[in-house]
Every structure is written in structure tokens, then in C-alpha cells.
Design a protein around this motif. Sequence first.
Motif, PDB file in Angstrom:
ATOM      1  N   GLU A   1      25.887  11.007 -65.040  1.00 56.62           N
ATOM      2  CA  GLU A   1      26.757   9.883 -65.203  1.00 56.62           C
ATOM      3  C   GLU A   1      25.943   8.594 -65.391  1.00 56.62           C
ATOM      4  N   ARG A   2      24.897   8.534 -64.604  1.00 51.44           N
ATOM      5  CA  ARG A   2      24.024   7.378 -64.729  1.00 51.44           C
ATOM      6  C   ARG A   2      23.405   7.317 -66.103  1.00 51.44           C
ATOM      7  N   ARG A   3      23.034   8.437 -66.527  1.00 50.13           N
ATOM      8  CA  ARG A   3      22.402   8.502 -67.835  1.00 50.13           C
ATOM      9  C   ARG A   3      23.409   8.130 -68.924  1.00 50.13           C
ATOM     10  N   ILE A   4      24.613   8.546 -68.798  1.00 49.75           N
ATOM     11  CA  ILE A   4      25.661   8.227 -69.764  1.00 49.75           C
ATOM     12  C   ILE A   4      25.881   6.722 -69.749  1.00 49.75           C
ATOM     13  N   ASN A   5      25.895   6.120 -68.578  1.00 48.23           N
ATOM     14  CA  ASN A   5      26.062   4.681 -68.481  1.00 48.23           C
ATOM     15  C   ASN A   5      24.912   3.953 -69.178  1.00 48.23           C
ATOM     16  N   LEU A   6      23.721   4.441 -68.977  1.00 48.26           N
ATOM     17  CA  LEU A   6      22.554   3.830 -69.644  1.00 48.26           C
ATOM     18  C   LEU A   6      22.666   3.952 -71.163  1.00 48.26           C
ATOM     19  N   ILE A   7      23.108   5.123 -71.585  1.00 44.71           N
ATOM     20  CA  ILE A   7      23.250   5.348 -73.034  1.00 44.71           C
ATOM     21  C   ILE A   7      24.363   4.439 -73.574  1.00 44.71           C
ATOM     22  N   GLU A   8      25.465   4.328 -72.842  1.00 46.97           N
ATOM     23  CA  GLU A   8      26.552   3.452 -73.287  1.00 46.97           C
ATOM     24  C   GLU A   8      26.084   1.992 -73.330  1.00 46.97           C
ATOM     25  N   GLU A   9      25.313   1.603 -72.333  1.00 49.14           N
ATOM     26  CA  GLU A   9      24.753   0.251 -72.337  1.00 49.14           C
ATOM     27  C   GLU A   9      23.843   0.055 -73.545  1.00 49.14           C
ATOM     28  N   GLU A  10      23.055   1.065 -73.802  1.00 47.59           N
ATOM     29  CA  GLU A  10      22.141   0.997 -74.960  1.00 47.59           C
ATOM     30  C   GLU A  10      22.957   0.926 -76.245  1.00 47.59           C
ATOM     31  N   ILE A  11      24.053   1.715 -76.321  1.00 43.84           N
ATOM     32  CA  ILE A  11      24.920   1.692 -77.504  1.00 43.84           C
ATOM     33  C   ILE A  11      25.550   0.310 -77.643  1.00 43.84           C
ATOM     34  N   ASN A  12      26.020  -0.266 -76.549  1.00 42.54           N
ATOM     35  CA  ASN A  12      26.621  -1.595 -76.584  1.00 42.54           C
ATOM     36  C   ASN A  12      25.599  -2.632 -77.034  1.00 42.54           C
ATOM     37  N   LYS A  13      24.385  -2.526 -76.520  1.00 45.90           N
ATOM     38  CA  LYS A  13      23.333  -3.446 -76.936  1.00 45.90           C
ATOM     39  C   LYS A  13      23.060  -3.301 -78.429  1.00 45.90           C
ATOM     40  N   LEU A  14      22.988  -2.063 -78.872  1.00 49.95           N
ATOM     41  CA  LEU A  14      22.735  -1.818 -80.305  1.00 49.95           C
ATOM     42  C   LEU A  14      23.910  -2.326 -81.158  1.00 49.95           C
ATOM     43  N   ASN A  15      25.139  -2.113 -80.663  1.00 46.51           N
ATOM     44  CA  ASN A  15      26.303  -2.626 -81.392  1.00 46.51           C
ATOM     45  C   ASN A  15      26.273  -4.154 -81.447  1.00 46.51           C
ATOM     46  N   ASP A  16      25.906  -4.762 -80.303  1.00 45.66           N
ATOM     47  CA  ASP A  16      25.778  -6.225 -80.288  1.00 45.66           C
ATOM     48  C   ASP A  16      24.701  -6.679 -81.277  1.00 45.66           C
ATOM     49  N   GLN A  17      23.583  -5.962 -81.245  1.00 47.43           N
ATOM     50  CA  GLN A  17      22.483  -6.292 -82.170  1.00 47.43           C
ATOM     51  C   GLN A  17      22.931  -6.098 -83.611  1.00 47.43           C
ATOM     52  N   LYS A  18      23.691  -5.010 -83.830  1.00 49.51           N
ATOM     53  CA  LYS A  18      24.198  -4.707 -85.169  1.00 49.51           C
ATOM     54  C   LYS A  18      25.142  -5.827 -85.629  1.00 49.51           C
ATOM     55  N   ASN A  19      26.062  -6.236 -84.751  1.00 47.84           N
ATOM     56  CA  ASN A  19      27.000  -7.313 -85.089  1.00 47.84           C
ATOM     57  C   ASN A  19      26.253  -8.629 -85.332  1.00 47.84           C
ATOM     58  N   TYR A  20      25.265  -8.890 -84.505  1.00 46.45           N
ATOM     59  CA  TYR A  20      24.458 -10.094 -84.688  1.00 46.45           C
ATOM     60  C   TYR A  20      23.736 -10.054 -86.030  1.00 46.45           C
ATOM     61  N   ASN A  21      23.124  -8.911 -86.325  1.00 46.60           N
ATOM     62  CA  ASN A  21      22.414  -8.753 -87.606  1.00 46.60           C
ATOM     63  C   ASN A  21      23.378  -8.887 -88.788  1.00 46.60           C
ATOM     64  N   LYS A  22      24.573  -8.322 -88.602  1.00 53.87           N
ATOM     65  CA  LYS A  22      25.575  -8.401 -89.657  1.00 53.87           C
ATOM     66  C   LYS A  22      25.965  -9.864 -89.902  1.00 53.87           C
ATOM     67  N   SER A  23      26.199 -10.621 -88.830  1.00 58.20           N
ATOM     68  CA  SER A  23      26.551 -12.033 -88.992  1.00 58.20           C
ATOM     69  C   SER A  23      25.385 -12.824 -89.590  1.00 58.20           C
ATOM     70  N   GLN A  24      24.150 -12.456 -89.215  1.00 53.09           N
ATOM     71  CA  GLN A  24      22.978 -13.120 -89.799  1.00 53.09           C
ATOM     72  C   GLN A  24      22.874 -12.824 -91.289  1.00 53.09           C
ATOM     73  N   ILE A  25      23.172 -11.590 -91.672  1.00 53.45           N
ATOM     74  CA  ILE A  25      23.145 -11.223 -93.104  1.00 53.45           C
ATOM     75  C   ILE A  25      24.198 -12.021 -93.863  1.00 53.45           C
ATOM     76  N   GLU A  26      25.417 -12.128 -93.299  1.00 49.97           N
ATOM     77  CA  GLU A  26      26.476 -12.899 -93.951  1.00 49.97           C
ATOM     78  C   GLU A  26      26.067 -14.367 -94.091  1.00 49.97           C
ATOM     79  N   LEU A  27      25.470 -14.905 -93.022  1.00 47.28           N
ATOM     80  CA  LEU A  27      24.997 -16.285 -93.071  1.00 47.28           C
ATOM     81  C   LEU A  27      23.924 -16.470 -94.141  1.00 47.28           C
ATOM     82  N   LEU A  28      22.985 -15.517 -94.211  1.00 42.05           N
ATOM     83  CA  LEU A  28      21.928 -15.585 -95.229  1.00 42.05           C
ATOM     84  C   LEU A  28      22.509 -15.443 -96.635  1.00 42.05           C
TER      85      LEU A  28
END
Length: 190
Positions: A1-28
Motif C-alpha cells: 500500500e505504501r508503495r502504491i501511495n509512492l507510485i501515485e505520488e510519483e504519478i501525480n508529480k509527473l502529471n503536474d510536471q506534464k501539465n506544467y510542461n504543456k502550459s510552457q509549450i503553449e506559452l512558447l
Amino acid sequence: ERRINLIEEEINKLNDQKNYNKSQIELLETNLDEAQDKENELEEIKQEIAKMQEQYEILVKTKQYLEKAKEQFSSRYLEDMQKSFVENVKLINGVEIKSSLDVNLEVKINEQGSNKALKYFSTGYQDLIYLCMRFSLIQALFKNEEPFIILDDPFVNLDEKKIKNAIDLINTLSEKYQIIYFVCHESRKI
């Protein structure tokens, strides 16, 4: 369960990074579009500057040609114009007047020892001077030719004596030039 939480956190971080990168691409992309628009605008401005530079050069050359023409006019015609102007004014006015004529065809009348601009004289007198100027210009420019002259009621502001003298001038000039003369009142009829 702990590991799943870590993976979900990592997925959320990656999704946040992905959304940030996407907004940066749109801005560029927006910045890139704006940069391209600015480049197009800059190119149009450069073309406009080139056209204006070309027009400026044309105006400079035109000014040079006009100055040269003015000098040639002055040296070639001004003296003859002055002579015929004085003669024409004498025919209309009845007496010889002292006057000066400059390169800009501005007439100064010497009255009581001082040169006065035409604006200080009556409308009728100004009309008389301008008419004599036109006739003297024609006489100076067309020495070997006989152009026709069209006059549209030029004596509106003259008194009866000056009208008679002006008509005498037209009769004198009509010996050399064909004159078409329009009037709208019987008193100025030839």
C-alpha cells in the motif's frame, strides 16, 4: 500500500510536471506566434522605410530641379517680365509706377518712397497688378509663339476708368495674341 501511495505520488508529480510542461509549450507557441508577427511587422516597416527613402530622394531631386529652374527663370525671363509688366500697368493705370518683381513673382509697389506689398492695396488694384503680371509672364515666355489667352471676367473689381484702360490693354494685346474674353456685365463688354 505504501508503495502504491509512492507510485501515485510519483504519478501525480509527473502529471503536474506534464501539465506544467504543456502550459510552457503553449506559452512558447504563443510567444513564437507573436515573434513571427513582430518579424512580419518589422519587415513591413522596413519596406515602408525603403519607400519613404525613395520618395525622399525624389523630393530632394525635385527640389534641386525646381531651384535650378527658378534660377534659369530668373536669369532668362525676369527682366523681360519686369519691363512688360511696367508697360502693361502704365496702359491700364494711365501712369507709370515704380515696382519691383522678385524671383517668386512677388510684386512690390514703390509708393511715396517705400516698397509695399500688394496686400496693402485695394482689391481692384490687386486684380489689375495680377492681370498685368499674367500678361507680362505670357509676353516673356512666348516671344516666338502666339498662344491664346482665356480671360474670365478679370475686371470685376476695377472702376470705370481702369476698366476702359484695361480693355484698351486687351485690344493692344489682341493684335498679337488671340484672346477669349468672358464677361457677365455689360459695363465690362469689349
